[in-house]
Design an enzyme around this catalytic site. Structure first.
Site, PDB file in Angstrom:
ATOM      1  N   PRO A  10      -4.636 -58.921  18.152  1.00  8.56           N
ATOM      2  CA  PRO A  10      -4.005 -57.670  17.736  1.00  8.56           C
ATOM      3  C   PRO A  10      -4.615 -57.035  16.489  1.00  8.56           C
ATOM      4  CG  PRO A  10      -2.530 -59.550  17.406  1.00  8.56           C
ATOM      5  CD  PRO A  10      -3.693 -60.028  18.221  1.00  8.56           C
ATOM      6  N   ASN A  11      -4.710 -55.731  16.543  1.00  6.46           N
ATOM      7  CA  ASN A  11      -5.154 -54.866  15.429  1.00  6.46           C
ATOM      8  C   ASN A  11      -6.653 -54.908  15.168  1.00  6.46           C
ATOM      9  OD1 ASN A  11      -2.445 -53.981  14.736  1.00  6.46           O
ATOM     10  ND2 ASN A  11      -2.119 -56.058  14.029  1.00  6.46           N
ATOM     11  N   TYR A  23     -11.325 -56.251   5.766  1.00  7.93           N
ATOM     12  CA  TYR A  23     -11.981 -56.539   7.049  1.00  7.93           C
ATOM     13  C   TYR A  23     -13.348 -55.880   7.224  1.00  7.93           C
ATOM     14  CZ  TYR A  23      -7.358 -58.363   8.100  1.00  7.93           C
ATOM     15  OH  TYR A  23      -6.182 -59.078   8.057  1.00  7.93           O
ATOM     16  N   ASN A  74     -10.743 -64.704  17.770  1.00  5.78           N
ATOM     17  CA  ASN A  74     -10.033 -64.253  16.581  1.00  5.78           C
ATOM     18  C   ASN A  74      -8.661 -63.822  17.071  1.00  5.78           C
ATOM     19  OD1 ASN A  74      -8.950 -63.145  14.313  1.00  5.78           O
ATOM     20  ND2 ASN A  74     -10.736 -61.908  13.779  1.00  5.78           N
ATOM     21  N   ALA A  77      -3.087 -62.096  13.838  1.00  6.08           N
ATOM     22  CA  ALA A  77      -1.848 -62.675  13.277  1.00  6.08           C
ATOM     23  C   ALA A  77      -1.235 -63.732  14.195  1.00  6.08           C
ATOM     24  CB  ALA A  77      -0.851 -61.568  12.996  1.00  6.08           C
ATOM     25  N   HIS A  80      -1.130 -67.500  13.312  1.00  4.60           N
ATOM     26  CA  HIS A  80      -0.210 -68.140  12.383  1.00  4.60           C
ATOM     27  C   HIS A  80       1.109 -68.568  13.016  1.00  4.60           C
ATOM     28  CE1 HIS A  80      -3.233 -66.606   9.751  1.00  4.60           C
ATOM     29  NE2 HIS A  80      -2.911 -65.360  10.003  1.00  4.60           N
ATOM     30  N   ASP A  87      -0.837 -73.406  23.170  1.00  6.72           N
ATOM     31  CA  ASP A  87      -0.696 -74.180  24.411  1.00  6.72           C
ATOM     32  C   ASP A  87      -1.726 -73.741  25.454  1.00  6.72           C
ATOM     33  OD1 ASP A  87       1.345 -75.638  23.328  1.00  6.72           O
ATOM     34  OD2 ASP A  87       2.951 -74.682  24.471  1.00  6.72           O
ATOM     35  N   GLU A  98     -12.142 -71.031  16.592  1.00  5.83           N
ATOM     36  CA  GLU A  98     -11.248 -70.081  15.910  1.00  5.83           C
ATOM     37  C   GLU A  98     -12.033 -69.375  14.802  1.00  5.83           C
ATOM     38  OE1 GLU A  98      -8.091 -72.123  13.837  1.00  5.83           O
ATOM     39  OE2 GLU A  98      -7.502 -70.311  12.757  1.00  5.83           O
ATOM     40  N   HIS A 100     -12.152 -65.998  11.826  1.00  9.55           N
ATOM     41  CA  HIS A 100     -11.469 -64.950  11.068  1.00  9.55           C
ATOM     42  C   HIS A 100     -12.477 -64.239  10.187  1.00  9.55           C
ATOM     43  CE1 HIS A 100      -7.676 -66.619  12.317  1.00  9.55           C
ATOM     44  NE2 HIS A 100      -8.181 -67.815  12.039  1.00  9.55           N
ATOM     45  N   SER A 102     -11.618 -62.495   7.408  1.00 13.98           N
ATOM     46  CA  SER A 102     -11.204 -62.768   6.030  1.00 13.98           C
ATOM     47  C   SER A 102     -11.004 -64.268   5.842  1.00 13.98           C
ATOM     48  CB  SER A 102      -9.900 -62.017   5.721  1.00 13.98           C
ATOM     49  OG  SER A 102      -8.846 -62.527   6.527  1.00 13.98           O
ATOM     50  N   ARG A 107      -5.484 -65.901   0.981  1.00 15.44           N
ATOM     51  CA  ARG A 107      -4.657 -64.691   1.038  1.00 15.44           C
ATOM     52  C   ARG A 107      -3.166 -65.078   0.917  1.00 15.44           C
ATOM     53  NH1 ARG A 107      -6.397 -61.129   6.002  1.00 15.44           N
ATOM     54  NH2 ARG A 107      -4.967 -59.705   4.920  1.00 15.44           N
ATOM     55  N   ARG A 111      -0.728 -66.950   5.857  1.00 10.76           N
ATOM     56  CA  ARG A 111      -1.997 -66.898   6.614  1.00 10.76           C
ATOM     57  C   ARG A 111      -2.765 -68.213   6.565  1.00 10.76           C
ATOM     58  NH1 ARG A 111      -2.665 -61.391   7.918  1.00 10.76           N
ATOM     59  NH2 ARG A 111      -1.722 -60.091   6.332  1.00 10.76           N
TER      60      ARG A 111
END
Ligand code: DQA
Length: 147
Positions: A10-11, A23, A74, A77, A80, A87, A98, A100, A102, A107, A111
């Site tokens: 998302p985002n 970012y 990525n 959110a 978290h 799963d 995984e 990211h 940032s 932060r 996060r």
């Protein structure tokens, strides 16, 4: 390793516009172009997928298990708190890295915790768009050490 899937949660479609101080200024499309070029330079094929919806990301992870040799994810959110994405990663047998942009450990407190870390082969965080390229390297290293 022949085919890699890069997934954005998302985002991340708003890269370039979204909090550029955190970012970066590069647009979503230009980051993807760099990723695809990097993967091609390694002689591999790459698809890119983005969704703002948890279920769509889970459906894609399921679908990916029969198509791709590895995934760079990525999860935004969802990283978290999405036990459902965790799963789904645990359910599929292909390696997932995984990533990211940032540094999630530098932060807000919420996060720093990743619920997907344990089911991924590696966590890469804080290198901006380069995190995705390092994620691809991690998939290749993982395969090399497996063989
Ligand atoms: C992110 C970090 C997350 O905490 C955040 O919710 C994102 C992006 C990153 O790439 O730095 O959406 O995954």
């Amino acid at each position: 390793m022949k085919k890699i899937l890069v997934m954005h949660g998302p985002n991340l479609n708003l890269l370039g516009e979204r909090e550029p101080g955190i970012y970066g200024n590069d647009s979503y499309d230009s980051v993807n172009n760099e990723i695809v070029e990097y993967v091609a330079s390694k002689g591999l094929k790459c698809d890119v997928f983005q969704s703002n919806h948890e279920g769509a990301l889970i459906d894609k992870l399921h679908e990916a298990r029969k198509i791709y040799d590895g995934i760079v994810l990525n999860a935004g959110a969802y990283t978290h708190y999405s036990y459902a994405i965790r799963d789904a990663i645990a359910a599929i047998k292909i390696p997932v890295v995984e990533v990211h942009l940032s540094d999630i450990h530098a932060r807000e407190g919420f996060r720093a915790n990743s619920v997907i870390e344990e089911v991924c082969i590696k966590q890469i965080s804080g290198f901006g768009k380069k995190s995705y390229l390092l994620g691809i390297d991690a998939l290749l290293d993982f395969e090399e050490n497996r063989n």
